[in-house]
Design an enzyme around this catalytic site. Structure first.
Site, short mmCIF file in Angstrom:
data_model
loop_
_atom_site.label_atom_id
_atom_site.label_comp_id
_atom_site.label_asym_id
_atom_site.label_seq_id
_atom_site.Cartn_x
_atom_site.Cartn_y
_atom_site.Cartn_z
N GLY A 1 20.53 91.72 -57.67
CA GLY A 1 20.57 92.90 -56.81
C GLY A 1 21.21 94.06 -57.54
N ARG B 1 15.17 89.49 -61.71
CA ARG B 1 15.63 88.11 -61.34
C ARG B 1 14.67 87.36 -62.53
NH1 ARG B 1 16.81 89.86 -56.07
NH2 ARG B 1 18.90 89.52 -55.80
N THR C 1 27.93 93.80 -56.74
CA THR C 1 27.10 93.38 -55.74
C THR C 1 27.69 94.23 -54.55
OG1 THR C 1 26.65 91.69 -54.25
CG2 THR C 1 28.59 91.34 -55.51
N MET D 1 23.11 94.32 -44.74
CA MET D 1 22.92 93.11 -45.68
C MET D 1 24.28 92.33 -45.96
SD MET D 1 20.52 95.04 -48.70
CE MET D 1 18.87 95.26 -48.74
N ARG E 1 23.75 89.02 -47.61
CA ARG E 1 23.44 87.72 -47.78
C ARG E 1 24.03 86.63 -46.82
NH1 ARG E 1 21.72 85.00 -52.99
NH2 ARG E 1 21.63 86.71 -54.40
N ASN F 1 27.71 104.73 -22.51
CA ASN F 1 26.22 105.21 -22.72
C ASN F 1 25.46 104.48 -23.46
OD1 ASN F 1 26.94 107.53 -20.91
ND2 ASN F 1 27.64 108.47 -22.80
N GLU G 1 22.97 90.15 -41.98
CA GLU G 1 21.52 89.35 -42.47
C GLU G 1 22.05 87.95 -42.78
OE1 GLU G 1 19.64 90.60 -45.96
OE2 GLU G 1 21.46 90.12 -47.27
N HIS H 1 16.88 98.29 -47.48
CA HIS H 1 17.32 99.01 -49.07
C HIS H 1 17.97 100.11 -48.86
CE1 HIS H 1 14.70 95.31 -49.84
NE2 HIS H 1 15.38 95.38 -51.02
P1 ATP Z 1 22.95 89.83 -55.46
O1 ATP Z 1 24.10 88.89 -54.93
O2 ATP Z 1 23.32 91.13 -55.42
O3 ATP Z 1 21.76 89.27 -55.01
P2 ATP Z 1 22.96 87.77 -57.79
O4 ATP Z 1 23.66 88.03 -59.08
O5 ATP Z 1 23.69 86.72 -56.81
O6 ATP Z 1 23.07 89.32 -57.12
P3 ATP Z 1 20.67 86.17 -58.03
O7 ATP Z 1 19.21 86.53 -57.86
O8 ATP Z 1 21.05 85.14 -57.10
O9 ATP Z 1 21.55 87.38 -57.87
O10 ATP Z 1 20.75 85.70 -59.50
C1 ATP Z 1 20.28 86.61 -60.78
C2 ATP Z 1 19.83 85.88 -61.72
O11 ATP Z 1 20.70 84.96 -62.56
C3 ATP Z 1 18.63 84.76 -61.62
O12 ATP Z 1 17.26 85.56 -61.47
C4 ATP Z 1 18.84 83.98 -62.48
O13 ATP Z 1 18.17 84.40 -63.91
C5 ATP Z 1 20.26 83.85 -62.95
N1 ATP Z 1 20.55 82.38 -62.22
C6 ATP Z 1 21.18 82.21 -60.80
N2 ATP Z 1 21.37 81.34 -60.78
C7 ATP Z 1 21.44 80.37 -61.91
C8 ATP Z 1 21.77 79.06 -62.27
N3 ATP Z 1 21.98 78.20 -61.32
N4 ATP Z 1 21.33 78.80 -63.37
C9 ATP Z 1 21.00 79.77 -64.34
N5 ATP Z 1 20.92 80.86 -64.12
C10 ATP Z 1 20.90 81.35 -62.74
#
Ligand code: ATP
Length: 326
Positions: free
Chosen positions: A14, A75, A129, A173, A175, A218, A226, A256
């Protein structure tokens, strides 16, 4: 330490405000220290498809104030497979990238940890994040801006809530983390925060609200994180409405808007300091660590620790919210 000549940088998962400030800081510190820099578009997806751009200092001019990420983010399911990561590694070899700075949330750092161990690549992570859910750092890049966005939106909703004597459930938001809801509630004088870390019964909530109305309030505002664990604002509102039909209940899901906007001063400063620290970490021979901040001191947090999904939240603040809303 193996000699690093070229550092690749990517944003993943994100998007969060001040990711651009981080990209700027990493790029400029790297160039200052004699490294070559390559920007990788669209996170791991671009690393697999080979979307790589040589970065000079001008590539990151005039972006410190911009929301989003100039590198785009995505992603990538493919990166979750060994085959996908092998293709990503081949791109790095072809492009001569021998170290990576990954800016993202827990998923992105989980991917970084696996990638680094499979191919023996030095990787440093930055906590990018809005959710503030990474362990080992007091705060994350984008969290403060998102909190301010929530505050401004809730202030506006309060105007209309007061005019109509309504009960508002506002979903924010986070998560599976309640930081935005908890501190958002404190910053806006909300009656309560419903967070996934602590179970709240409908009865408890209704009592709180009832007390408020009895004391000639009031309106009432409840911030809901979420999460399946809270049921979200819609789920909660339905439960309250069913048991207490006397309330005029409304739901707003902020969505968003919480990710966008020009970053706050605090986030720009944090991203700049952490970006510089990422390159310093590589210079010191660090690898597989996330840059964190604890009591205003920059620290190295091993990936395995950073991605633990049980970052402690200050539960006492729920009581503070309760006391301050009498
Ligand atoms: P936010 O917390 O803002 O959503 P995030 O980094 O946690 O951000 P994710 O969608 O969970 O977002 O992960 C981003 C990308 O990291 C995934 O699309 C994937 O490519 C990679 N990723 C996540 N988990 C794994 C995993 N277990 N193994 C390999 N790659 C991973």
């Amino acid at each position: 330490m193996e000699s690093i000549k070229c550092v690749g940088i990517l944003t993943s998962g994100g998007d969060a405000p001040a990711m651009n400030a981080a990209i700027r800081a990493v790029t400029r510190t790297a160039i200052y220290n004699g490294f070559e820099v390559k920007g990788i578009m669209r996170g791991y997806k671009g690393l697999i498809s080979g979307e790589v751009i040589p970065f000079k200092t001008q590539n990151v001019s005039n972006i410190i104030q911009q929301g989003g990420t100039i590198l785009k983010t995505a992603r990538s399911k493919e990166f979750e497979t060994p085959e996908g990561r092998k293709v990503a590694y081949e791109t790095m070899q072809r492009e001569g990238i021998d170290a990576l700075v990954v800016i993202g949330g827990d998923g992105s750092l989980t991917g970084a940890r696996i990638f680094a161990s499979e191919f023996d690549i030095p990787i440093v992570g930055l906590p990018g994040t809005i959710d503030n859910d990474l362990y080992g750092t007091d705060t994350t890049i984008g969290y403060d801006t998102a909190l301010n966005t929530i505050m401004e939106a809730v202030d506006k909703i309060r105007d209309t809530a007061t005019s109509h004597e309504r009960l508002f459930f506002i979903e924010v938001m986070g998560r599976n983390a309640g930081f935005l809801a908890l501190n958002g509630a404190l910053a806006t004088g909300a009656e309560a925060a419903i967070i996934p870390e602590i179970a709240t019964e409908v009865d408890q909530l209704a009592e709180l609200i009832q007390n408020g109305f009895r004391k000639s309030k009031n309106s009432s505002i409840v911030l809901v994180a979420e999460s399946e664990l809270t049921g979200g604002a819609i789920g909660l509102a339905q439960r309250v409405e069913k048991e207490y039909p006397q309330y005029d209940v409304r739901v707003t899901i902020l969505g968003h808007i919480q990710r966008g906007g020009s970053p706050s001063a605090a986030d720009r400063i944090l991203a700049s300091r952490m970006g510089e620290a990422a390159i310093n970490a590589l210079l010191e021979g660090q690898r597989n660590v996330m840059i964190g901040i604890q009591n205003d001191v920059l620290v190295y947090v091993p990936f395995t620790k950073a991605i633990r999904n049980d970052k402690p939240i200050n539960r006492d603040l729920l009581n503070t919210i309760k006391i301050l809303s009498i």
